[in-house]
Every structure is written in C-alpha cells, then in structure tokens.
Design a protein around this motif. Structure first.
Motif, mmCIF file in Angstrom:
data_model
loop_
_atom_site.group_PDB
_atom_site.id
_atom_site.type_symbol
_atom_site.label_atom_id
_atom_site.label_comp_id
_atom_site.label_asym_id
_atom_site.label_seq_id
_atom_site.Cartn_x
_atom_site.Cartn_y
_atom_site.Cartn_z
ATOM 1 N N LYS A 74 -5.796 11.341 -15.927
ATOM 2 C CA LYS A 74 -7.161 10.651 -15.886
ATOM 3 C C LYS A 74 -8.181 11.250 -14.573
ATOM 4 O O LYS A 74 -9.267 11.141 -14.726
ATOM 5 N N LEU A 75 -7.351 11.744 -13.456
ATOM 6 C CA LEU A 75 -8.099 12.187 -12.585
ATOM 7 C C LEU A 75 -9.020 13.361 -12.935
ATOM 8 O O LEU A 75 -9.987 13.803 -12.248
ATOM 9 N N SER A 76 -8.849 14.135 -13.828
ATOM 10 C CA SER A 76 -9.652 15.084 -14.393
ATOM 11 C C SER A 76 -11.054 14.532 -14.865
ATOM 12 O O SER A 76 -11.850 15.435 -15.177
ATOM 13 N N ASP A 77 -11.138 13.304 -15.230
ATOM 14 C CA ASP A 77 -12.387 12.931 -15.634
ATOM 15 C C ASP A 77 -13.237 12.428 -14.586
ATOM 16 O O ASP A 77 -12.926 11.629 -13.952
ATOM 17 N N PRO A 78 -14.318 12.880 -14.188
ATOM 18 C CA PRO A 78 -15.302 13.033 -13.390
ATOM 19 C C PRO A 78 -15.769 11.272 -13.020
ATOM 20 O O PRO A 78 -15.898 10.859 -11.712
ATOM 21 N N ILE A 79 -15.606 10.812 -14.269
ATOM 22 C CA ILE A 79 -16.081 9.183 -14.210
ATOM 23 C C ILE A 79 -15.153 8.456 -13.366
ATOM 24 O O ILE A 79 -15.327 7.519 -12.510
ATOM 25 N N ILE A 80 -13.982 8.695 -13.983
ATOM 26 C CA ILE A 80 -12.660 7.804 -13.566
ATOM 27 C C ILE A 80 -12.342 8.338 -12.091
ATOM 28 O O ILE A 80 -12.053 7.351 -11.124
ATOM 29 N N LEU A 81 -12.656 9.763 -11.592
ATOM 30 C CA LEU A 81 -12.289 10.140 -10.358
ATOM 31 C C LEU A 81 -13.510 9.172 -9.386
ATOM 32 O O LEU A 81 -12.905 8.703 -8.296
ATOM 33 N N ARG A 82 -14.643 9.251 -9.956
ATOM 34 C CA ARG A 82 -15.500 8.463 -8.876
ATOM 35 C C ARG A 82 -15.292 7.025 -8.797
ATOM 36 O O ARG A 82 -15.278 6.423 -7.485
ATOM 37 N N GLU A 83 -14.860 6.187 -9.915
ATOM 38 C CA GLU A 83 -14.578 5.080 -9.842
ATOM 39 C C GLU A 83 -13.137 4.915 -9.044
ATOM 40 O O GLU A 83 -13.188 3.807 -8.306
ATOM 41 N N THR A 84 -12.401 5.743 -9.093
ATOM 42 C CA THR A 84 -11.222 5.556 -8.255
ATOM 43 C C THR A 84 -11.358 5.616 -6.591
ATOM 44 O O THR A 84 -10.989 5.007 -6.006
ATOM 45 N N VAL A 85 -12.277 6.487 -6.284
ATOM 46 C CA VAL A 85 -12.595 6.872 -5.159
ATOM 47 C C VAL A 85 -13.408 5.745 -4.498
ATOM 48 O O VAL A 85 -13.451 5.201 -3.241
ATOM 49 N N ASP A 86 -14.408 5.004 -5.253
ATOM 50 C CA ASP A 86 -15.042 3.656 -4.861
ATOM 51 C C ASP A 86 -14.339 2.689 -4.762
ATOM 52 O O ASP A 86 -14.459 1.929 -3.789
ATOM 53 N N GLU A 87 -13.428 2.442 -5.500
ATOM 54 C CA GLU A 87 -12.333 1.369 -5.328
ATOM 55 C C GLU A 87 -11.421 1.619 -4.133
ATOM 56 O O GLU A 87 -11.298 0.384 -3.210
ATOM 57 N N MET A 88 -10.952 2.861 -3.939
ATOM 58 C CA MET A 88 -10.104 3.074 -2.614
ATOM 59 C C MET A 88 -11.012 3.023 -1.060
ATOM 60 O O MET A 88 -10.621 2.461 -0.307
ATOM 61 N N LEU A 89 -12.357 3.131 -1.465
ATOM 62 C CA LEU A 89 -13.186 2.857 -0.055
ATOM 63 C C LEU A 89 -13.624 1.571 0.246
ATOM 64 O O LEU A 89 -13.707 1.088 1.328
ATOM 65 N N LYS A 90 -13.454 0.656 -0.943
ATOM 66 C CA LYS A 90 -13.789 -0.773 -0.648
ATOM 67 C C LYS A 90 -12.224 -1.610 -0.318
ATOM 68 O O LYS A 90 -12.517 -2.728 -0.033
ATOM 69 N N HIS A 91 -11.388 -0.676 -0.460
ATOM 70 C CA HIS A 91 -9.697 -1.516 -0.005
ATOM 71 C C HIS A 91 -9.629 -1.336 1.478
ATOM 72 O O HIS A 91 -10.460 -0.438 2.169
ATOM 73 N N PRO A 92 -9.210 -2.388 2.009
ATOM 74 C CA PRO A 92 -8.937 -2.491 3.335
ATOM 75 C C PRO A 92 -8.098 -1.226 3.940
ATOM 76 O O PRO A 92 -8.297 -0.902 5.302
ATOM 77 N N ASN A 93 -7.285 -0.550 3.217
ATOM 78 C CA ASN A 93 -6.659 0.793 3.688
ATOM 79 C C ASN A 93 -7.646 1.756 4.213
ATOM 80 O O ASN A 93 -7.429 2.702 4.908
ATOM 81 N N SER A 94 -8.954 1.852 3.654
ATOM 82 C CA SER A 94 -9.917 2.871 4.037
ATOM 83 C C SER A 94 -10.328 2.676 5.633
ATOM 84 O O SER A 94 -11.132 3.648 6.181
ATOM 85 N N TRP A 95 -9.781 1.539 6.247
ATOM 86 C CA TRP A 95 -9.869 1.492 7.623
ATOM 87 C C TRP A 95 -9.448 2.653 8.411
ATOM 88 O O TRP A 95 -10.005 3.165 9.519
ATOM 89 N N SER A 96 -8.477 3.299 7.657
ATOM 90 C CA SER A 96 -7.934 4.767 8.260
ATOM 91 C C SER A 96 -8.820 5.732 8.270
ATOM 92 O O SER A 96 -8.833 6.768 9.106
ATOM 93 N N LEU A 97 -9.880 5.861 7.323
ATOM 94 C CA LEU A 97 -11.107 6.911 7.485
ATOM 95 C C LEU A 97 -11.725 6.736 8.756
ATOM 96 O O LEU A 97 -12.362 7.606 9.199
ATOM 97 N N ALA A 98 -12.092 5.453 9.119
ATOM 98 C CA ALA A 98 -12.659 5.144 10.361
ATOM 99 C C ALA A 98 -11.846 5.600 11.608
ATOM 100 O O ALA A 98 -12.558 6.115 12.472
ATOM 101 N N GLU A 99 -10.517 5.160 11.384
ATOM 102 C CA GLU A 99 -9.676 5.442 12.579
ATOM 103 C C GLU A 99 -9.448 7.051 12.732
ATOM 104 O O GLU A 99 -9.492 7.674 13.695
ATOM 105 N N GLY A 100 -9.208 7.711 11.754
ATOM 106 C CA GLY A 100 -9.056 9.050 11.898
ATOM 107 C C GLY A 100 -10.358 9.930 11.613
ATOM 108 O O GLY A 100 -10.807 10.381 12.667
ATOM 109 N N PHE A 101 -10.886 10.083 10.331
ATOM 110 C CA PHE A 101 -11.951 10.982 10.317
ATOM 111 C C PHE A 101 -13.188 10.898 11.232
ATOM 112 O O PHE A 101 -13.705 11.574 11.804
ATOM 113 N N PHE A 102 -13.760 9.403 11.130
ATOM 114 C CA PHE A 102 -14.856 9.407 11.707
ATOM 115 C C PHE A 102 -14.703 9.403 13.333
ATOM 116 O O PHE A 102 -15.690 9.709 14.131
#
Length: 328
Positions: free
Chosen positions: A150-178
């Motif tokens: 399903k990740l080959s579908d751009p729409i599902i891929l975008r929805e998946t990323v959006d859900e992951m960014l809203k998840h508490p685990n996305s704090w790792s993006l602030a700790e690491g990348f940012f």
C-alpha cells in the motif's frame, strides 16, 4: 524560642547519595527468550535456542531474512559453546553479539547492491520513514502497509506520514533532526556567566532547549507554516520559562504547554527563544554578528564569508564602555 524573636536555619554542608540500585529484573534478551519458550513448540531446548537466534536475527535485521551462511555461522558458535560445557545462557552471549555487531543491524542495509535495481522497496521505504520520523524500525501498521504494497500509493503514503507526525513518537523528530538542524549542541556548549546573568541557571538552560524542540514539535503536529520559525503568535513553555519571560504561566509545572503571546511581545518563533538568542552570543553579551551568521546559515543557507585578516577582537577595539552596535 519565643514567637517573633527567633528564626532557625538549616545548613547542609554535605550530601551523599548511593545508587542507582537496579532491581533483579530479567534482561531484554531473557524476556524474549522466555516468550519463545511459549510460542515455539520445541522439545529440545538447544534447538529452541537456535530457533530463538534465527527469530532474533530477523527482528534485528528489520524483517529481512538473514542469509543461510550467517545463520549457520552463528549457530555453530552457539553449538561450540555448548560442547564446551557452557550453559544455554552463556552460550547465547557470543551469538547475540555477532548479530548486534553485524552491518545488517548497524546500518540500513538495502537490496540495491545485490539486485542492481535502483528502486527502493516498500519495506525499505517503511524503515526509512520510521527511522526519520520516529527514530526506530518500522512496526505495526507501517509494516503491514509495506507488506501489502500500500505504501506505493501516494495517497496512502501521505496519510501514513501525516498520522505518524501526529503520533507522540514524532517527538523523536524534534530530538534528532531538528536539534541537529538548529545546532542546539552549540547552545549546550556555551558557558554563561551566571554571576553576571543572575536570571540564568541550569533549570533555565534545560527548559530553553526543550522550548525550541517543543516549538518545532507543535509546528509539526499542527502542520503550521515554516514562517513560524521566524515569527509566531505563540510559544511552548513551562512555568519556569513563563516566569523568566514575564508571561502568564500555563500552570503545568515542569510540563510544556502552548501559550499565546501578547501583540507587543518580543518573543515568537525560534529566533525569539532563549536557546537561539543564547547561541547568538559569546556567553557574555549578545552579538549581532554571530546572530546574523546564524540567520544566514539556518534560514538562507548562505555561509558568511570569513572575516578579513588582522581584524581585532571587539573587546580590544575600544577602551570605552560601548555597546556592541557602537563598537561595530
């Protein structure tokens, strides 16, 4: 003493702490091995240990099957340990170390070098996304989506990323990348003269670092414009920083919360945070030169030219008490 006539004080000359003391809990490997005893129906415990090693390899290699050669080598080491009269637990130590020191565990190994194809598979894409956004291997729904294609579908891929960014685990993006992008390591290393800047202490330093990270994390969760890094009508602070800034505290104690800023507030955006303003200084006083260089590097992606030769330090440019702007 009589009321109003005497007061008492306690002076602590020395404080000694022992520890930490760790409970006699089972290790991560022991817990997983015990779970294998239940899930794998094998009578011979040596055979079970080998099955456990193979299962662990696949988990460690992010759902990629280990090569038969590597499996044989690891199991041979286990068997050799057993022949030398070592216990099952002792015999597993070196094989597990072989797995955890393997390039397939230490690096995100991809199939491209083997197949020659320049296409990232769904499983590889899932791990790339998960490590970038959550700093951990893909699992759960993301792994299921990759397995089903399903990740080959751009729409599902975008929805998946959006859900992951809203998840508490996305704090790792602030700790690491940012934190890497904002170069918060520079903030950690700047020495502040707390005798001169009496409003600054270790509590403020730690909270200021978290404020910058929480600002970015809030922008990600709320899908805000990148211009909020330059200026915003809010910040994310705890009660300590609210007192430091002269703002109404969110009444959350040490917990961070989003706070609206008054129209005339000098705060707002990353460049209004204590962390950024401290990085734009030499630890003693603010520096428009350092701050300008930071803005050029981080926001304009333009590294300033090196200074001309034989330019004296600002402190030596004048023997009068001038502001930085006047000295420059």
């Amino acid at each position: 003493g009589h009321k109003g006539e005497w007061s008492s004080s306690i002076w602590v000359d020395r404080l000694e702490v022992e520890g930490p003391f760790y409970p006699n809990a089972s290790s991560f490997f022991e817990i997983n091995y015990q779970n294998s005893l239940v899930t794998l129906e094998v009578q011979n415990e040596d055979e079970l240990a080998k099955r456990f090693l193979v299962t662990f390899m696949k988990e460690a290699f992010r759902q990629r099957d280990p090569t038969a050669e590597f499996v044989d080598r690891v199991c041979q080491v286990y068997q050799l340990n057993r022949e030398n009269k070592r216990s099952i637990k002792e015999s597993l130590i070196t094989p597990l170390a072989m797995v955890l020191s393997s390039p397939s565990f230490l690096y995100l190994m991809e199939e491209t070098p083997l197949t020659g194809k320049r296409i990232v598979s769904d499983a590889e894409l899932a791990n790339r996304i998960s490590y970038f956004l959550w700093s951990r291997p893909a699992d759960g729904n993301l792994l299921k989506a990759s397995a089903s294609g399903k990740l080959s579908d751009p729409i599902i891929l975008r929805e998946t990323v959006d859900e992951m960014l809203k998840h508490p685990n996305s704090w790792s993006l602030a700790e690491g990348f940012f934190s890497q992008w904002a170069d918060l390591k520079r903030f950690d290393e700047i020495a502040i003269n707390e005798a001169e800047h009496i409003g600054f202490n270790n509590g403020i330093r730690e909270s200021a670092r978290l404020e910058a990270q929480h600002m970015f994390h809030t922008m990600v969760k709320e899908n805000r414009s990148l211009t909020n890094l330059i200026n915003s009508d809010f910040t994310v602070i705890n009660d300590l920083l609210a007192f430091h800034y002269g703002l109404k505290p969110p009444n959350k104690g040490s917990q961070f919360a989003k706070v609206s800023l008054p129209a005339d507030s000098p705060r707002g955006g990353l460049i209004g945070t204590t962390a950024f303003l401290t990085m734009g200084s030499n630890g003693e006083r603010s520096s428009p030169i350092i701050r300008g260089a930071l803005l050029m590097e981080k926001f304009l992606h333009r590294e300033p030219s090196p200074p001309p030769p034989n330019v004296p330090e600002l402190a030596l440019a004048s023997d009068k008490a001038l502001s930085v702007k006047e000295i420059v």
